[in-house]
Design a protein around this motif. Structure first.
Motif, PDB file in Angstrom:
ATOM      1  N   UNK A   1     -37.004 -21.833  12.095  1.00 62.09           N
ATOM      2  CA  UNK A   1     -37.235 -20.433  12.455  1.00 62.09           C
ATOM      3  C   UNK A   1     -37.128 -19.481  11.266  1.00 62.09           C
ATOM      4  N   UNK A   2     -37.195 -19.958  10.035  1.00 64.67           N
ATOM      5  CA  UNK A   2     -37.050 -19.061   8.890  1.00 64.67           C
ATOM      6  C   UNK A   2     -38.279 -18.165   8.748  1.00 64.67           C
ATOM      7  N   UNK A   3     -38.049 -16.869   8.549  1.00 65.38           N
ATOM      8  CA  UNK A   3     -39.144 -15.930   8.321  1.00 65.38           C
ATOM      9  C   UNK A   3     -39.784 -16.187   6.970  1.00 65.38           C
ATOM     10  N   UNK A   4     -38.957 -16.485   5.982  1.00 65.48           N
ATOM     11  CA  UNK A   4     -39.417 -16.924   4.669  1.00 65.48           C
ATOM     12  C   UNK A   4     -38.283 -17.742   4.050  1.00 65.48           C
ATOM     13  N   UNK A   5     -38.533 -18.305   2.892  1.00 66.22           N
ATOM     14  CA  UNK A   5     -37.544 -19.178   2.272  1.00 66.22           C
ATOM     15  C   UNK A   5     -36.228 -18.439   2.050  1.00 66.22           C
ATOM     16  N   UNK A   6     -35.129 -19.105   2.369  1.00 64.59           N
ATOM     17  CA  UNK A   6     -33.792 -18.560   2.147  1.00 64.59           C
ATOM     18  C   UNK A   6     -33.001 -19.591   1.334  1.00 64.59           C
ATOM     19  N   UNK A   7     -33.151 -19.584   0.023  1.00 65.88           N
ATOM     20  CA  UNK A   7     -32.512 -20.614  -0.815  1.00 65.88           C
ATOM     21  C   UNK A   7     -30.995 -20.597  -0.673  1.00 65.88           C
ATOM     22  N   UNK A   8     -30.415 -21.789  -0.847  1.00 64.15           N
ATOM     23  CA  UNK A   8     -28.967 -21.907  -0.908  1.00 64.15           C
ATOM     24  C   UNK A   8     -28.512 -21.962  -2.359  1.00 64.15           C
ATOM     25  N   UNK A   9     -27.327 -21.453  -2.591  1.00 60.73           N
ATOM     26  CA  UNK A   9     -26.638 -21.649  -3.853  1.00 60.73           C
ATOM     27  C   UNK A   9     -25.420 -22.530  -3.592  1.00 60.73           C
ATOM     28  N   UNK A  10     -25.407 -23.687  -4.242  1.00 62.49           N
ATOM     29  CA  UNK A  10     -24.246 -24.573  -4.185  1.00 62.49           C
ATOM     30  C   UNK A  10     -23.485 -24.363  -5.490  1.00 62.49           C
ATOM     31  N   UNK A  11     -22.301 -23.799  -5.399  1.00 60.37           N
ATOM     32  CA  UNK A  11     -21.565 -23.343  -6.577  1.00 60.37           C
ATOM     33  C   UNK A  11     -20.244 -24.087  -6.685  1.00 60.37           C
ATOM     34  N   UNK A  12     -20.072 -24.779  -7.802  1.00 65.37           N
ATOM     35  CA  UNK A  12     -18.902 -25.603  -8.062  1.00 65.37           C
ATOM     36  C   UNK A  12     -18.109 -25.023  -9.231  1.00 65.37           C
ATOM     37  N   UNK A  13     -16.810 -24.799  -9.041  1.00 64.14           N
ATOM     38  CA  UNK A  13     -16.024 -24.235 -10.155  1.00 64.14           C
ATOM     39  C   UNK A  13     -16.121 -25.090 -11.411  1.00 64.14           C
ATOM     40  N   UNK A  14     -16.250 -24.456 -12.551  1.00 55.83           N
ATOM     41  CA  UNK A  14     -16.358 -25.167 -13.810  1.00 55.83           C
ATOM     42  C   UNK A  14     -15.032 -25.824 -14.155  1.00 55.83           C
ATOM     43  N   UNK A  15     -15.121 -27.019 -14.734  1.00 53.52           N
ATOM     44  CA  UNK A  15     -13.901 -27.703 -15.177  1.00 53.52           C
ATOM     45  C   UNK A  15     -13.171 -28.390 -14.061  1.00 53.52           C
TER      46      UNK A  15
END
Length: 274
Positions: free
Chosen positions: A260-274
């Motif tokens: 049902x997405x109206x348009x692309x909704x990218x995800x950000x997968x964010x991992x702490x550095x170190x």
């Protein structure tokens, strides 16, 4: 389709009523935007029929994916039901969910939990984790509580209403995964300047430039100093379909996994550095 005069109609009757109103206009359905709107409404109607057929065949139980076997709902409070039941929903995230689940977390913050697909699913997947699930909609909170009870995880799914930008500080000493899906309000919520503890937390965030232009770029800028960031865009679904759909028309197979997405909704997968 929520006018007082049509509230007692079945969903199909509401769709027909809505479509007839537009066909009776002069000129009817004159612009491409109007035709796109009609196509979307009819596609949602068909998707709901497919969901009903799934429930008749398999019950409201998720077929595959990280939450396979979870007892689910027959009506979603937000978005498409069928791909959740099949297990293809947001399958782009599956390997990342598995990776975070293996890291020995002790809590999850799920902001925008809706009826509890992730809140309850992650509580089942990680038996030692407490999930803090938030949604500003009372209907969603009630549905999430009911789903948690149905799956025997009520004591580990703590449901709240609003989560504020500085709220992450209450979890600063926890091993916590953050999930956010709040239709553009991620721009207001995810503020490392107000919650420095975010620097040490892994996050999965659905971004909504469709509602808040530039939010993806702003989040990347805010979190790049502290996190390794992977952008995931929606992809075609390749997981198996239920048997009753394998012989169906191609359009029904596509609608079964449509989110049902109206348009692309990218995800950000964010991992702490170190």
């Amino acid at each position: 389709m929520t006018d007082p005069g049509v509230r007692d109609m079945t969903y199909m009757e509401q769709v027909v009523h809505w479509l007839r109103q537009r066909l009776d206009r002069d000129p009817p359905l004159a612009a491409p935007r109007q035709l796109n709107e009609v196509l979307r409404v009819l596609a949602i109607w068909r998707s709901r029929l497919i969901a009903d057929a799934y429930v008749r065949q398999h019950g409201a139980k998720i077929m595959q994916g990280p939450f396979a076997g979870m007892d689910y709902v027959t009506t979603a409070t937000e978005g498409a039901l069928t791909p959740r039941l099949i297990g293809t929903y947001e399958s782009e995230l599956h390997p990342h969910i598995a990776a975070f689940a293996a890291q020995g977390l002790d809590c999850v913050i799920d902001v925008g939990c809706a009826e509890g697909y992730y809140a309850v699913g992650l509580a089942r997947l990680m038996p030692d984790v407490t999930v803090y699930a938030y949604d500003i909609q009372a209907k969603a909170r009630a549905a999430c509580a009911e789903l948690a009870a149905k799956n025997g995880v009520s004591e580990r799914v703590i449901i709240g209403e609003e989560f504020t930008p500085d709220g992450f500080e209450a979890f600063k000493d926890r091993r916590c995964l953050v999930l956010v899906d709040i239709e553009g309000a991620e721009d207001d919520l995810l503020r490392p300047d107000l919650s420095p503890s975010l620097a040490h937390m892994p996050l999965i965030v659905e971004t909504h430039d469709v509602y808040r232009r530039g939010v993806l770029e702003r989040l990347v800028e805010r979190f790049s100093p502290t996190h390794d960031i992977l952008r995931l865009d929606p992809q075609a679904k390749t997981l198996p379909l239920p048997d009753f759909l394998k012989g169906a028309g191609h359009l029904d197979q596509l609608l079964a996994v449509w989110e049902f997405r109206i348009q692309a909704t990218p995800w950000l997968v964010m991992t702490p550095k170190g």
